[in-house]
Design a protein around this motif. Structure first.
Motif, PDB file in Angstrom:
ATOM      1  N   ASP A   1     -41.612  -4.518  -5.925  1.00  0.00           N
ATOM      2  CA  ASP A   1     -40.932  -5.719  -6.620  1.00  0.00           C
ATOM      3  C   ASP A   1     -41.577  -5.933  -7.806  1.00  0.00           C
ATOM      4  OD1 ASP A   1     -39.976  -8.153  -7.222  1.00  0.00           O
ATOM      5  OD2 ASP A   1     -40.991  -9.114  -5.638  1.00  0.00           O
ATOM      6  N   GLY A   2     -40.948  -5.463  -8.840  1.00  0.00           N
ATOM      7  CA  GLY A   2     -41.177  -5.814 -10.399  1.00  0.00           C
ATOM      8  C   GLY A   2     -41.377  -7.075 -10.765  1.00  0.00           C
ATOM      9  N   ASN A   3     -40.760  -8.247  -9.857  1.00  0.00           N
ATOM     10  CA  ASN A   3     -40.804  -9.669 -10.406  1.00  0.00           C
ATOM     11  C   ASN A   3     -42.420 -10.242 -10.032  1.00  0.00           C
ATOM     12  OD1 ASN A   3     -37.848 -10.257 -10.630  1.00  0.00           O
ATOM     13  ND2 ASN A   3     -37.886  -9.281  -8.669  1.00  0.00           N
ATOM     14  N   GLU A   4     -43.150  -9.348  -9.437  1.00  0.00           N
ATOM     15  CA  GLU A   4     -44.542  -9.637  -9.090  1.00  0.00           C
ATOM     16  C   GLU A   4     -45.477  -8.623  -9.814  1.00  0.00           C
ATOM     17  OE1 GLU A   4     -45.449 -12.519  -7.858  1.00  0.00           O
ATOM     18  OE2 GLU A   4     -43.512 -13.167  -6.659  1.00  0.00           O
ATOM     19  N   PRO A   5     -46.456  -9.276 -10.319  1.00  0.00           N
ATOM     20  CA  PRO A   5     -47.452  -8.288 -11.171  1.00  0.00           C
ATOM     21  C   PRO A   5     -48.093  -7.400 -10.333  1.00  0.00           C
ATOM     22  CG  PRO A   5     -48.357 -10.500 -11.147  1.00  0.00           C
ATOM     23  CD  PRO A   5     -46.893 -10.562 -10.350  1.00  0.00           C
ATOM     24  N   ALA A   6     -48.515  -6.210 -11.120  1.00  0.00           N
ATOM     25  CA  ALA A   6     -49.168  -5.157 -10.354  1.00  0.00           C
ATOM     26  C   ALA A   6     -50.489  -5.597  -9.670  1.00  0.00           C
ATOM     27  CB  ALA A   6     -49.097  -3.984 -11.008  1.00  0.00           C
ATOM     28  N   ASP A   7     -51.203  -6.572 -10.373  1.00  0.00           N
ATOM     29  CA  ASP A   7     -52.354  -7.220 -10.154  1.00  0.00           C
ATOM     30  C   ASP A   7     -52.503  -7.800  -8.972  1.00  0.00           C
ATOM     31  OD1 ASP A   7     -51.661  -9.389 -11.322  1.00  0.00           O
ATOM     32  OD2 ASP A   7     -52.988  -9.271 -12.813  1.00  0.00           O
ATOM     33  N   ARG A   8     -51.144  -8.339  -8.433  1.00  0.00           N
ATOM     34  CA  ARG A   8     -51.120  -9.027  -7.276  1.00  0.00           C
ATOM     35  C   ARG A   8     -50.354  -8.097  -6.226  1.00  0.00           C
ATOM     36  NH1 ARG A   8     -51.636 -14.561  -7.603  1.00  0.00           N
ATOM     37  NH2 ARG A   8     -50.367 -14.870  -5.831  1.00  0.00           N
ATOM     38  N   CYS A   9     -50.271  -6.989  -6.452  1.00  0.00           N
ATOM     39  CA  CYS A   9     -49.785  -5.740  -5.538  1.00  0.00           C
ATOM     40  C   CYS A   9     -48.331  -5.927  -5.304  1.00  0.00           C
ATOM     41  CB  CYS A   9     -50.543  -5.699  -4.211  1.00  0.00           C
ATOM     42  SG  CYS A   9     -50.911  -4.189  -3.413  1.00  0.00           S
TER      43      CYS A   9
ATOM     44  N   CYS B   1     -53.488  -6.560  -1.974  1.00  0.00           N
ATOM     45  CA  CYS B   1     -53.263  -4.891  -1.514  1.00  0.00           C
ATOM     46  C   CYS B   1     -53.782  -4.659  -0.159  1.00  0.00           C
ATOM     47  CB  CYS B   1     -53.830  -4.069  -2.824  1.00  0.00           C
ATOM     48  SG  CYS B   1     -52.726  -3.890  -3.910  1.00  0.00           S
ATOM     49  N   LEU B   2     -54.774  -5.652   0.368  1.00  0.00           N
ATOM     50  CA  LEU B   2     -55.406  -5.430   1.697  1.00  0.00           C
ATOM     51  C   LEU B   2     -54.336  -5.578   2.836  1.00  0.00           C
ATOM     52  CD1 LEU B   2     -58.698  -7.460   0.898  1.00  0.00           C
ATOM     53  CD2 LEU B   2     -58.504  -4.906   1.593  1.00  0.00           C
ATOM     54  N   ASP B   3     -53.382  -6.208   2.407  1.00  0.00           N
ATOM     55  CA  ASP B   3     -52.202  -6.092   3.418  1.00  0.00           C
ATOM     56  C   ASP B   3     -51.485  -4.755   3.318  1.00  0.00           C
ATOM     57  OD1 ASP B   3     -52.396  -9.051   4.560  1.00  0.00           O
ATOM     58  OD2 ASP B   3     -51.366  -9.510   2.511  1.00  0.00           O
ATOM     59  N   VAL B   4     -51.758  -3.675   4.365  1.00  0.00           N
ATOM     60  CA  VAL B   4     -51.389  -2.497   4.343  1.00  0.00           C
ATOM     61  C   VAL B   4     -49.898  -2.320   4.120  1.00  0.00           C
ATOM     62  CG1 VAL B   4     -53.132  -1.404   5.515  1.00  0.00           C
ATOM     63  CG2 VAL B   4     -51.296  -2.600   6.791  1.00  0.00           C
ATOM     64  N   ASP B   5     -49.042  -3.422   4.543  1.00  0.00           N
ATOM     65  CA  ASP B   5     -47.552  -3.090   4.574  1.00  0.00           C
ATOM     66  C   ASP B   5     -47.303  -3.470   3.085  1.00  0.00           C
ATOM     67  OD1 ASP B   5     -48.293  -5.865   4.580  1.00  0.00           O
ATOM     68  OD2 ASP B   5     -46.873  -6.444   6.198  1.00  0.00           O
ATOM     69  N   VAL B   6     -47.905  -4.488   2.349  1.00  0.00           N
ATOM     70  CA  VAL B   6     -47.661  -4.646   1.013  1.00  0.00           C
ATOM     71  C   VAL B   6     -48.244  -3.633   0.043  1.00  0.00           C
ATOM     72  CG1 VAL B   6     -48.476  -6.214  -1.052  1.00  0.00           C
ATOM     73  CG2 VAL B   6     -47.813  -7.207   1.250  1.00  0.00           C
ATOM     74  N   ALA B   7     -49.420  -3.036   0.425  1.00  0.00           N
ATOM     75  CA  ALA B   7     -49.861  -2.038  -0.376  1.00  0.00           C
ATOM     76  C   ALA B   7     -49.153  -0.740  -0.464  1.00  0.00           C
ATOM     77  CB  ALA B   7     -51.096  -1.721   0.194  1.00  0.00           C
ATOM     78  N   LEU B   8     -48.352  -0.269   0.949  1.00  0.00           N
ATOM     79  CA  LEU B   8     -47.547   0.865   1.014  1.00  0.00           C
ATOM     80  C   LEU B   8     -46.175   0.378   0.125  1.00  0.00           C
ATOM     81  CD1 LEU B   8     -47.023   3.562   1.867  1.00  0.00           C
ATOM     82  CD2 LEU B   8     -46.253   2.852   4.021  1.00  0.00           C
ATOM     83  N   ALA B   9     -45.936  -0.469   0.067  1.00  0.00           N
ATOM     84  CA  ALA B   9     -44.553  -1.134  -0.580  1.00  0.00           C
ATOM     85  C   ALA B   9     -44.842  -0.866  -2.102  1.00  0.00           C
ATOM     86  CB  ALA B   9     -43.951  -2.344  -0.259  1.00  0.00           C
ATOM     87  N   SER B  10     -46.043  -1.223  -2.479  1.00  0.00           N
ATOM     88  CA  SER B  10     -46.447  -1.378  -4.217  1.00  0.00           C
ATOM     89  C   SER B  10     -46.435   0.026  -4.363  1.00  0.00           C
ATOM     90  CB  SER B  10     -47.699  -2.185  -3.964  1.00  0.00           C
ATOM     91  OG  SER B  10     -48.723  -1.352  -3.646  1.00  0.00           O
ATOM     92  N   ILE B  11     -46.598   1.202  -3.631  1.00  0.00           N
ATOM     93  CA  ILE B  11     -46.544   2.550  -4.160  1.00  0.00           C
ATOM     94  C   ILE B  11     -45.567   3.333  -3.739  1.00  0.00           C
ATOM     95  CG2 ILE B  11     -49.284   2.516  -4.593  1.00  0.00           C
ATOM     96  CD1 ILE B  11     -49.184   4.066  -1.800  1.00  0.00           C
ATOM     97  N   SER B  12     -44.222   2.567  -3.425  1.00  0.00           N
ATOM     98  CA  SER B  12     -43.294   3.203  -2.904  1.00  0.00           C
ATOM     99  C   SER B  12     -42.238   3.962  -3.970  1.00  0.00           C
ATOM    100  CB  SER B  12     -42.258   2.259  -2.123  1.00  0.00           C
ATOM    101  OG  SER B  12     -41.911   1.135  -2.928  1.00  0.00           O
ATOM    102  N   ASP B  13     -42.695   3.812  -5.279  1.00  0.00           N
ATOM    103  CA  ASP B  13     -42.151   4.630  -6.104  1.00  0.00           C
ATOM    104  C   ASP B  13     -42.797   6.196  -6.350  1.00  0.00           C
ATOM    105  OD1 ASP B  13     -44.589   3.517  -6.986  1.00  0.00           O
ATOM    106  OD2 ASP B  13     -44.122   3.743  -9.016  1.00  0.00           O
ATOM    107  N   THR B  14     -43.962   6.391  -5.715  1.00  0.00           N
ATOM    108  CA  THR B  14     -44.341   7.560  -5.427  1.00  0.00           C
ATOM    109  C   THR B  14     -44.535   8.108  -4.061  1.00  0.00           C
ATOM    110  OG1 THR B  14     -46.620   6.463  -5.360  1.00  0.00           O
ATOM    111  CG2 THR B  14     -46.099   7.140  -7.398  1.00  0.00           C
ATOM    112  N   VAL B  15     -44.257   7.335  -3.223  1.00  0.00           N
ATOM    113  CA  VAL B  15     -44.434   7.540  -1.490  1.00  0.00           C
ATOM    114  C   VAL B  15     -42.903   7.163  -1.139  1.00  0.00           C
ATOM    115  CG1 VAL B  15     -45.182   7.170   0.878  1.00  0.00           C
ATOM    116  CG2 VAL B  15     -46.704   7.128  -1.459  1.00  0.00           C
TER     117      VAL B  15
END
Length: 468
Positions: free
Chosen positions: A378-386, A423-437
């Motif tokens: 979700d590009g509407n939320e910054p990367a530093d908030r995962c 990013c400690l929320d694993v579901d959020v973390a995996l979604a945040s890197i879904s452009d590479t996974v």
């Protein structure tokens, strides 16, 4: 005949599709990071073919009728016959299952592969951008930062979390627009899910009507192809027994993987010695960052992250000759027709998938089949908030066994950042890197779906609250 449809390459006991247009097999492309150019060529070629066929049909007379015949969603052309359209008459059982058999690749080898997209933001008018940033009424407990889109924050808070994901995004935005907390979707649609009409529909989660013989065949297929693991705290024996009983009803078994209570004195040493948490991660610094962002305690969240890392490593070590791994949280109650649903899901899934959430709330991405979104950050939320706040749900996670180590490595890199506690929320973390996974998810809006959440309450929430 699978061999006639595409050459298949065996890798470690798992057969992956190989095609020059796709640039090799799944593990090789994951390791080398090759996705976009080959996929663009593949999809572009498919679009060109469809366009040429449409033009020829239009020129052949009966233009209006012919055009109607070729205006078919890409997923439908790729997936062939959907389960909802198959005949339900007696004697049609074998034909129905044959149509939705995922075959040895556990995917639909004719389905176009979605393009991996970078974090995507909403297209908004300047007027509404400013109105959403300056909105005075704000959801309780939602952190603030410069330039935040409070209209989007309200959509996630009230349109998804508050009602447990029972509204479509369009409905949520429409309701909030009446109250002045979001623009009218007819004028400025946010579109968290692209092509939402394909999969963002509750009716797609309805139960499947099959014979006892078909249920038995699907359950046997699941048992033969999938190792099942259940995350469960050592102290939560009642949950474990409940899960075993439910799986036994479905003719399934599971391996117990102990969860981790980070509030216990020896827990930190345990996860470090096991290699589940890197030595560079500082829990105290992460808690300080979490306090600054108004998150409260994170002990329970760190425990869940460590436990899922343990489950991934356990599944990789114990995979044997089974090509799939299913990791369940202990409050997941699988549907009676779970195996049939999974059979159907894989029969429509694009072949680049490595991870699937079988129930994902607040989905963000693109519908690519009737039951799957390709998850996107979700590009509407910054990367530093995962890119936090969407794609919630690790209740039931399906993985290709061959790519478990890849997922574990990528997830570890994303989760253990003490400067990014979201990013400690694993579901959020995996979604945040879904452009590479290549990560896919079943929208929770589809009811009743693959599973229900138990009523036992969240162990993570209890531990977080006690540590706050």
């Amino acid at each position: 005949d699978w061999s006639e449809r595409r050459t298949l390459l065996s890798v470690g006991g798992v057969r992956f599709p190989q095609s020059r247009s796709l640039g090799g097999n799944v593990p090789e492309r994951l390791a080398e990071g090759r996705f976009s150019s080959n996929i663009v060529a593949y999809v572009g070629g498919a679009i060109l073919v469809v366009a040429v066929v449409a033009a020829l049909r239009l020129c052949g007379g009966g233009g209006e009728q012919r055009a109607a015949q070729v205006e078919v969603p890409p997923w439908k052309a790729a997936a062939g016959v959907s389960v909802a359209e198959l005949p339900l008459e007696a004697g049609a059982s074998a034909a129905r299952l044959a149509h939705v058999d995922p075959g040895p690749t556990f995917c639909n080898i004719t389905a176009p592969l979605p393009i991996a997209r970078p974090p995507r933001s909403f297209v908004m008018t300047e007027e509404w951008r400013q109105r959403c940033e300056k909105l005075e009424q704000r959801p309780d407990g939602v952190g603030s930062y410069p330039g935040r889109n409070w209209c989007w924050a309200w959509m996630k808070y009230e349109g998804c979390l508050w009602n447990h994901g029972h509204w479509s995004w369009w409905e949520a935005q429409e309701r909030l627009s009446v109250e002045g907390r979001a623009p009218d979707p007819h004028d400025v649609p946010f579109e968290p899910i692209l092509s939402a009409g394909i999969c963002e529909r509750p009716v797609l989660g309805r139960s499947i009507v099959y014979s006892p013989a078909e249920v038995q065949r699907a359950n046997q297929w699941l048992a033969e192809s999938t190792n099942i693991y259940v995350l469960n705290l050592p102290s939560e024996t009642a949950r474990w027994e409940r899960m075993l009983q439910r799986l036994a009803v479905l003719g399934l078994g599971a391996t117990r993987v102990f969860g981790i209570d980070m509030s216990k004195p020896a827990a930190l040493d345990e996860v470090r010695s096991e290699g589940l948490m890197p030595p560079t991660f500082d829990p105290a610094a992460a808690q300080t960052a979490a306090d600054f962002e108004g998150m409260g305690g994170i002990m329970g969240t760190m425990g869940v992250a460590s436990a899922h890392c343990r489950a991934l490593r356990t599944a990789s070590r114990m995979r044997g000759d089974k090509p799939l791994a299913l990791i369940l949280e202990d409050d997941a109650e699988l549907a009676e027709d779970f195996a049939l649903r999974l059979w159907r899901l894989l029969a429509e899934a694009p072949c680049d998938w490595v991870a699937m959430s079988l129930k994902s709330r607040c989905a963000f991405g693109e519908c690519v089949t009737p039951h799957l979104t390709r998850v996107q950050p979700d590009g509407n939320e910054p990367a530093d908030r995962c890119h936090h706040g969407v794609n919630y749900g690790f209740y039931a996670m399906l993985y290709r066994a061959e790519t478990l180590d890849f997922v574990h490595t990528k997830l570890t890199e994303a989760v253990w950042r003490d400067d990014r506690p979201h990013c400690l929320d694993v579901d959020v973390a995996l979604a945040s890197i879904s452009d590479t996974v290549p990560y896919y998810a079943v929208p929770a809006l589809q009811q009743p779906g693959f599973l229900a959440e138990g009523k036992q309450g969240s162990s993570r929430y209890k531990i977080n609250s006690a540590a706050a």
